[in-house]
Design a protein around this motif. Structure first.
Motif, PDB file in Angstrom:
ATOM      1  N   ARG A 184       0.837  -1.182   0.000  1.00 26.08           N
ATOM      2  CA  ARG A 184       0.000   0.000   0.000  1.00 26.08           C
ATOM      3  C   ARG A 184       0.879   1.241   0.000  1.00 26.08           C
ATOM      4  O   ARG A 184       2.094   1.150  -0.059  1.00 26.08           O
ATOM      5  N   SER A 191       1.561   5.972   4.346  1.00 22.13           N
ATOM      6  CA  SER A 191       0.527   5.783   5.360  1.00 22.13           C
ATOM      7  C   SER A 191       1.095   5.079   6.579  1.00 22.13           C
ATOM      8  O   SER A 191       2.065   4.346   6.495  1.00 22.13           O
ATOM      9  N   LYS A 242      -0.957  -0.081  10.638  1.00 22.63           N
ATOM     10  CA  LYS A 242      -2.070  -0.378  11.540  1.00 22.63           C
ATOM     11  C   LYS A 242      -1.682  -1.582  12.394  1.00 22.63           C
ATOM     12  O   LYS A 242      -1.378  -2.654  11.873  1.00 22.63           O
ATOM     13  N   HIS A 293     -11.448  -5.361  11.624  1.00 25.88           N
ATOM     14  CA  HIS A 293     -10.196  -4.618  11.457  1.00 25.88           C
ATOM     15  C   HIS A 293      -9.065  -5.382  10.769  1.00 25.88           C
ATOM     16  O   HIS A 293      -8.084  -4.760  10.353  1.00 25.88           O
ATOM     17  N   ASP A 312      -7.133  -4.567   6.879  1.00 26.61           N
ATOM     18  CA  ASP A 312      -6.048  -3.623   6.570  1.00 26.61           C
ATOM     19  C   ASP A 312      -5.011  -3.557   7.688  1.00 26.61           C
ATOM     20  O   ASP A 312      -4.226  -2.602   7.756  1.00 26.61           O
ATOM     21  N   THR A 313      -4.979  -4.559   8.548  1.00 28.04           N
ATOM     22  CA  THR A 313      -4.001  -4.604   9.635  1.00 28.04           C
ATOM     23  C   THR A 313      -2.668  -5.135   9.118  1.00 28.04           C
ATOM     24  O   THR A 313      -2.616  -6.101   8.361  1.00 28.04           O
ATOM     25  N   GLU A 314      -1.591  -4.484   9.520  1.00 29.55           N
ATOM     26  CA  GLU A 314      -0.249  -4.909   9.135  1.00 29.55           C
ATOM     27  C   GLU A 314       0.415  -5.767  10.213  1.00 29.55           C
ATOM     28  O   GLU A 314       1.159  -6.700   9.911  1.00 29.55           O
ATOM     29  N   GLN A 365      -5.523  -8.898   4.360  1.00 25.81           N
ATOM     30  CA  GLN A 365      -4.957  -8.534   3.063  1.00 25.81           C
ATOM     31  C   GLN A 365      -3.548  -7.960   3.167  1.00 25.81           C
ATOM     32  O   GLN A 365      -2.781  -8.022   2.211  1.00 25.81           O
ATOM     33  N   ARG A 366      -3.182  -7.379   4.318  1.00 31.99           N
ATOM     34  CA  ARG A 366      -1.913  -6.667   4.443  1.00 31.99           C
ATOM     35  C   ARG A 366      -1.080  -7.145   5.621  1.00 31.99           C
ATOM     36  O   ARG A 366      -0.112  -6.488   6.002  1.00 31.99           O
TER      37      ARG A 366
END
Length: 338
Positions: free
Chosen positions: A20, A24, A27, A63, A66-68, A84-85
């Motif tokens: 991404r 940014s 997360k 959540h 998009d949590t890393e 996804q991330r």
């Protein structure tokens, strides 16, 4: 704080892809029944990160997309299908057996654990329960409650043998404590001996029966894997000394609990100290609660004080390494399960 997603490729088998906008903030999801101390510490140390926290499966599903980074003791693994991330899972426990069945989904996700946090206090627990079992402190406490005054004579621990199954960081610390008490130390582990370990003799899995027959105290310090499932059952218990004790601080799945209850009840072994069980909390109807020669504790052997602070020390060191593209510490090999 630099953006966590700006980390370069990890030099081990895992790599962190930039999936991404690198500008940014990362997360971080804290999934924990008592998240406050973790969240406060993370927000203070990593002010640019987005930190969300909760302990409800619906929150996790909301959540995780998009949590890393996830920091958690464990979580419902079904939620991973929506991740996804996700790049890194930091477990607040040493054991990550709940992730093993879904390891294929985590091929591009790094998993680290809390190795190093538990060793000293778990060694304290083992040497404490060894002493209590050896002196039969459960009976001494019953005598105290009944105001009974009875003489007792006991062999010194220095004449006893302790067998440790699993000589990782925790097992090695237990070995050092036992050796300082003058005990003979037997060890069983995967792989070769390590220089400087205070172990008098090593055994292989094929020599398990001999290992058990020589040990006055058998201590289980192994992870929960397919290889260790019911490692100790009726056959192994029958190989132990009738005067021998079993101490389990690993996982309840490592012992055939029904076989253990029978062995203790029949006098096949002298007793046990158990911190882990097949079902937790231990059901009120389980006979282990009331067996006179059994010490039952509620999965507390690995709980040092200031636990969140100790975990965050590992997490922050790994966050620094993550940013710098360096090898992380406490990386778990999910193929092996630890």
């Amino acid at each position: 704080m630099k953006d966590l997603t700006s980390a370069v490729e990890h030099r081990q088998e895992h790599r962190f892809a930039r999936s991404r906008d690198p500008r940014s903030a990362a997360k971080i999801l804290v999934y924990h029944p008592e998240p406050e101390d973790y969240v406060v510490g993370i927000r203070r140390a990593l002010p640019d990160a987005e930190v969300v926290f909760g302990s409800d499966p619906d929150f996790l599903r909301q959540h995780i997309g998009d949590t890393e980074i996830i920091l958690a003791p464990r979580f419902p693994v079904e939620a991973l299908q929506d991740a996804q991330r996700l790049k890194w899972i930091q477990s607040t426990n040493s054991g990550v057996d709940f992730l093993v069945p879904v390891r294929e989904r985590l091929k591009n996700t790094l998993v680290t654990n809390a190795r190093g946090v538990h060793g000293e206090v778990m060694a304290d627990y083992v040497l404490g329960t060894v002493t209590m079992l050896h002196w039969d402190f459960p009976d001494l406490l019953r005598q105290q409650a009944a105001q009974q005054w009875k003489p007792k004579f006991v062999d010194p621990l220095s004449g006893k043998t302790i067998g440790i199954v699993g000589l990782g960081a925790i097992g090695a610390e237990i070995a050092r404590r036992a050796k300082s008490a003058g005990m003979t130390v037997l060890g069983m582990r995967r792989g070769s001996a390590r220089l400087g370990e205070p172990v008098d003799q090593y055994y292989t899995r094929e020599e398990f029966d001999e290992f058990l027959s020589r040990s006055d105290f058998v201590v289980l310090v192994v992870p929960a894997t397919t290889e260790t499932y019911k490692l100790v059952g009726a056959k192994e218990l029958s190989a132990m000394k009738r005067s021998g004790y079993l101490i389990n601080i690993s996982r309840g799945s490592v012992v055939d609990e029904l076989a253990l209850i029978r062995a203790i009840g029949d006098g096949q072994i002298a007793g046990a100290a158990l911190d882990v069980f097949e079902v937790e909390p231990l059901p009120p109807t389980n006979p282990l609660w009331t067996m006179p020669n059994v010490i039952v504790t509620s999965h507390i052997a690995g709980n040092p004080t200031e636990y969140p602070r100790r975990i965050l020390e590992i997490f922050f060191e790994n966050a620094r390494r993550y940013l710098a593209g360096e090898d992380l510490i406490n990386v778990v090999n999910l193929a092996r399960g630890y």
